[in-house]
Design a protein around this motif. Structure first.
Motif, PDB file in Angstrom:
ATOM      1  N   SER A 151      33.499  82.121 -19.116  1.00  0.00           N
ATOM      2  CA  SER A 151      32.624  82.008 -20.290  1.00  0.00           C
ATOM      3  C   SER A 151      32.847  80.646 -20.749  1.00  0.00           C
ATOM      4  CB  SER A 151      32.788  83.070 -21.290  1.00  0.00           C
ATOM      5  OG  SER A 151      34.182  82.981 -21.672  1.00  0.00           O
ATOM      6  N   PRO A 152      31.966  80.219 -21.442  1.00  0.00           N
ATOM      7  CA  PRO A 152      32.159  78.846 -22.036  1.00  0.00           C
ATOM      8  C   PRO A 152      33.288  78.717 -22.919  1.00  0.00           C
ATOM      9  CG  PRO A 152      29.856  79.669 -22.003  1.00  0.00           C
ATOM     10  CD  PRO A 152      30.613  81.052 -21.874  1.00  0.00           C
ATOM     11  N   ASP A 153      34.067  77.696 -22.553  1.00  0.00           N
ATOM     12  CA  ASP A 153      35.307  77.258 -23.284  1.00  0.00           C
ATOM     13  C   ASP A 153      35.356  75.917 -23.446  1.00  0.00           C
ATOM     14  OD1 ASP A 153      37.664  77.557 -24.723  1.00  0.00           O
ATOM     15  OD2 ASP A 153      38.704  78.101 -22.590  1.00  0.00           O
ATOM     16  N   ALA A 154      36.292  75.106 -22.750  1.00  0.00           N
ATOM     17  CA  ALA A 154      36.571  73.545 -22.902  1.00  0.00           C
ATOM     18  C   ALA A 154      36.036  73.062 -21.752  1.00  0.00           C
ATOM     19  CB  ALA A 154      37.636  73.523 -23.518  1.00  0.00           C
ATOM     20  N   GLN A 155      35.048  73.780 -20.869  1.00  0.00           N
ATOM     21  CA  GLN A 155      34.605  72.903 -19.853  1.00  0.00           C
ATOM     22  C   GLN A 155      34.023  71.877 -20.122  1.00  0.00           C
ATOM     23  OE1 GLN A 155      34.005  76.281 -20.500  1.00  0.00           O
ATOM     24  NE2 GLN A 155      34.098  77.601 -18.631  1.00  0.00           N
ATOM     25  N   ARG A 156      34.115  70.711 -19.231  1.00  0.00           N
ATOM     26  CA  ARG A 156      33.387  69.335 -19.285  1.00  0.00           C
ATOM     27  C   ARG A 156      32.108  69.625 -19.063  1.00  0.00           C
ATOM     28  NH1 ARG A 156      33.830  64.261 -15.395  1.00  0.00           N
ATOM     29  NH2 ARG A 156      32.834  62.650 -16.664  1.00  0.00           N
ATOM     30  N   ILE A 157      31.125  68.727 -19.729  1.00  0.00           N
ATOM     31  CA  ILE A 157      29.773  68.803 -19.532  1.00  0.00           C
ATOM     32  C   ILE A 157      29.514  67.364 -19.474  1.00  0.00           C
ATOM     33  CG2 ILE A 157      29.184  69.022 -22.072  1.00  0.00           C
ATOM     34  CD1 ILE A 157      26.588  70.225 -21.259  1.00  0.00           C
ATOM     35  N   PHE A 158      28.779  66.734 -18.467  1.00  0.00           N
ATOM     36  CA  PHE A 158      28.591  65.432 -18.301  1.00  0.00           C
ATOM     37  C   PHE A 158      27.153  64.948 -17.797  1.00  0.00           C
ATOM     38  CE2 PHE A 158      30.952  66.866 -14.660  1.00  0.00           C
ATOM     39  CZ  PHE A 158      30.187  66.064 -13.675  1.00  0.00           C
ATOM     40  N   LEU A 159      26.934  63.894 -17.642  1.00  0.00           N
ATOM     41  CA  LEU A 159      25.654  63.333 -17.036  1.00  0.00           C
ATOM     42  C   LEU A 159      25.836  61.922 -16.733  1.00  0.00           C
ATOM     43  CD1 LEU A 159      21.762  64.178 -17.578  1.00  0.00           C
ATOM     44  CD2 LEU A 159      22.612  61.663 -17.806  1.00  0.00           C
ATOM     45  N   ASN A 160      25.139  61.255 -15.452  1.00  0.00           N
ATOM     46  CA  ASN A 160      25.246  59.846 -15.272  1.00  0.00           C
ATOM     47  C   ASN A 160      23.821  59.520 -14.772  1.00  0.00           C
ATOM     48  OD1 ASN A 160      25.293  59.683 -12.246  1.00  0.00           O
ATOM     49  ND2 ASN A 160      26.846  61.119 -12.576  1.00  0.00           N
ATOM     50  N   VAL A 161      23.442  58.334 -15.166  1.00  0.00           N
ATOM     51  CA  VAL A 161      22.140  57.759 -14.635  1.00  0.00           C
ATOM     52  C   VAL A 161      22.690  56.455 -13.580  1.00  0.00           C
ATOM     53  CG1 VAL A 161      19.938  56.789 -15.185  1.00  0.00           C
ATOM     54  CG2 VAL A 161      20.983  58.519 -16.738  1.00  0.00           C
ATOM     55  N   ASN A 162      21.992  56.697 -12.347  1.00  0.00           N
ATOM     56  CA  ASN A 162      22.350  55.640 -11.457  1.00  0.00           C
ATOM     57  C   ASN A 162      23.833  55.379 -11.348  1.00  0.00           C
ATOM     58  OD1 ASN A 162      19.460  55.595 -10.967  1.00  0.00           O
ATOM     59  ND2 ASN A 162      19.505  54.011 -12.637  1.00  0.00           N
ATOM     60  N   GLY A 163      24.700  56.753 -11.161  1.00  0.00           N
ATOM     61  CA  GLY A 163      26.383  56.514 -11.344  1.00  0.00           C
ATOM     62  C   GLY A 163      26.938  56.066 -12.601  1.00  0.00           C
ATOM     63  N   GLU A 164      26.367  55.755 -13.566  1.00  0.00           N
ATOM     64  CA  GLU A 164      26.749  55.229 -14.928  1.00  0.00           C
ATOM     65  C   GLU A 164      26.829  56.484 -15.867  1.00  0.00           C
ATOM     66  OE1 GLU A 164      26.093  52.445 -18.630  1.00  0.00           O
ATOM     67  OE2 GLU A 164      24.992  51.946 -16.588  1.00  0.00           O
ATOM     68  N   ILE A 165      28.112  56.865 -16.192  1.00  0.00           N
ATOM     69  CA  ILE A 165      28.239  57.859 -17.355  1.00  0.00           C
ATOM     70  C   ILE A 165      27.448  57.563 -18.405  1.00  0.00           C
ATOM     71  CG2 ILE A 165      30.032  59.179 -18.794  1.00  0.00           C
ATOM     72  CD1 ILE A 165      30.015  60.427 -16.142  1.00  0.00           C
ATOM     73  N   ARG A 166      26.647  58.658 -19.014  1.00  0.00           N
ATOM     74  CA  ARG A 166      25.835  58.595 -20.056  1.00  0.00           C
ATOM     75  C   ARG A 166      26.279  59.571 -21.109  1.00  0.00           C
ATOM     76  NH1 ARG A 166      21.256  55.476 -19.395  1.00  0.00           N
ATOM     77  NH2 ARG A 166      21.725  53.838 -17.689  1.00  0.00           N
ATOM     78  N   GLN A 167      26.759  60.726 -20.677  1.00  0.00           N
ATOM     79  CA  GLN A 167      26.966  61.768 -21.468  1.00  0.00           C
ATOM     80  C   GLN A 167      28.274  62.572 -21.038  1.00  0.00           C
ATOM     81  OE1 GLN A 167      23.091  64.251 -21.315  1.00  0.00           O
ATOM     82  NE2 GLN A 167      23.619  64.360 -23.524  1.00  0.00           N
ATOM     83  N   ASP A 168      29.222  62.697 -21.881  1.00  0.00           N
ATOM     84  CA  ASP A 168      30.674  63.109 -21.309  1.00  0.00           C
ATOM     85  C   ASP A 168      31.167  64.064 -22.581  1.00  0.00           C
ATOM     86  OD1 ASP A 168      32.829  63.846 -20.215  1.00  0.00           O
ATOM     87  OD2 ASP A 168      33.330  61.651 -19.651  1.00  0.00           O
ATOM     88  N   ALA A 169      31.125  65.139 -22.557  1.00  0.00           N
ATOM     89  CA  ALA A 169      31.583  66.120 -23.654  1.00  0.00           C
ATOM     90  C   ALA A 169      32.185  67.553 -23.236  1.00  0.00           C
ATOM     91  CB  ALA A 169      30.421  66.554 -24.823  1.00  0.00           C
TER      92      ALA A 169
END
Length: 232
Positions: A151-169
């Motif tokens: 279940s959801p706990d403290a797993q990392r959620i992230f996104l990058n555009v063209n290899g550059e991290i934009r979201q990281d939580a």
């Protein structure tokens, strides 16, 4: 019996890890402003009295790895990385225990948004449909069954555009937990198998353009990707 005048698109299916059959999508509910930092970057406050929702059309859903055109009618197209949950049993006026038991699986999702149109309509106190229910605007990665992920706990959620991290939580930053969302939403709908719920996006949203490659992930789930072309 009345025959159909024309053929509708088939019900979209989301692949499921280690399963031959796919998950059919009937409805898509999305939770708004479910990370405080994202609400702040959008210039609004979290409604801490109750979650709120908008919907997206299953017909506008594509699968991870798709190449889709930059959409019509916008010059400010944004990515939003989200945890999606899939319902696997009927749910109405649920308790937390019932909500947890009704979750079939989890997956990575993108809620692509025509931000300029969303903000324009929001300022006029109009619905967000033009901004949110975009053709090819819901992207789904394969689901993982809840019993295999937990279940959801403290797993990392992230996104990058063209290899550059934009979201990281982390998922610990969700304002409303998965169980709280389902308990609340099931006061208004008879939730059932085939319902997907996108649980909101963390801070760091921003624009993308034709040629960009969007990639994201959540610890323990299959990653997600989308490529934008310049065909309109």
């Amino acid at each position: 019996m009345v025959n159909s005048l024309f053929q509708l698109p088939e019900v979209p299916l989301v692949p499921v890890r280690n399963e031959e059959a796919g998950y059919p999508v009937a409805r898509i509910f999305c939770v708004g402003r479910n990370y405080a930092a994202h609400a702040a970057e959008m210039g609004v406050e979290v409604d801490r009295e109750a979650p709120f929702y908008f919907t997206k059309s299953p017909a506008n859903m594509v699968l991870s790895g798709a190449e889709t055109p930059y959409p019509l009618g916008t010059d400010n197209f944004h990515y939003e990385m989200e945890l999606a949950l899939a319902i696997g049993a009927p749910l109405f006026r649920a308790t937390s225990e019932q909500a947890r038991a009704a979750i079939y699986g989890y997956g990575c999702a993108l809620d692509m948004t025509r931000r300029d149109l969303q903000i324009r309509e929001r300022q006029k106190q109009r619905p967000w449909d033009l901004g949110k229910d975009v053709e090819n605007g819901t992207v789904m990665a394969p689901l993982t069954r809840a019993k295999e992920w937990g279940s959801p706990d403290a797993q990392r959620i992230f996104l990058n555009v063209n290899g550059e991290i934009r979201q990281d939580a982390t998922l610990a930053e969700l304002v409303w937990s998965v169980e709280e969302i389902l308990c609340h939403l099931s006061q208004f709908y008879h939730l059932r198998p085939g319902d997907l719920i996108l649980t909101g996006t963390p801070a760091g949203v921003g624009p993308v353009v034709a040629g960009d490659i969007i990639e994201g992930g959540i610890d323990g789930l299959d990653p997600i990707s989308l490529s934008l072309t310049d065909l309109r």
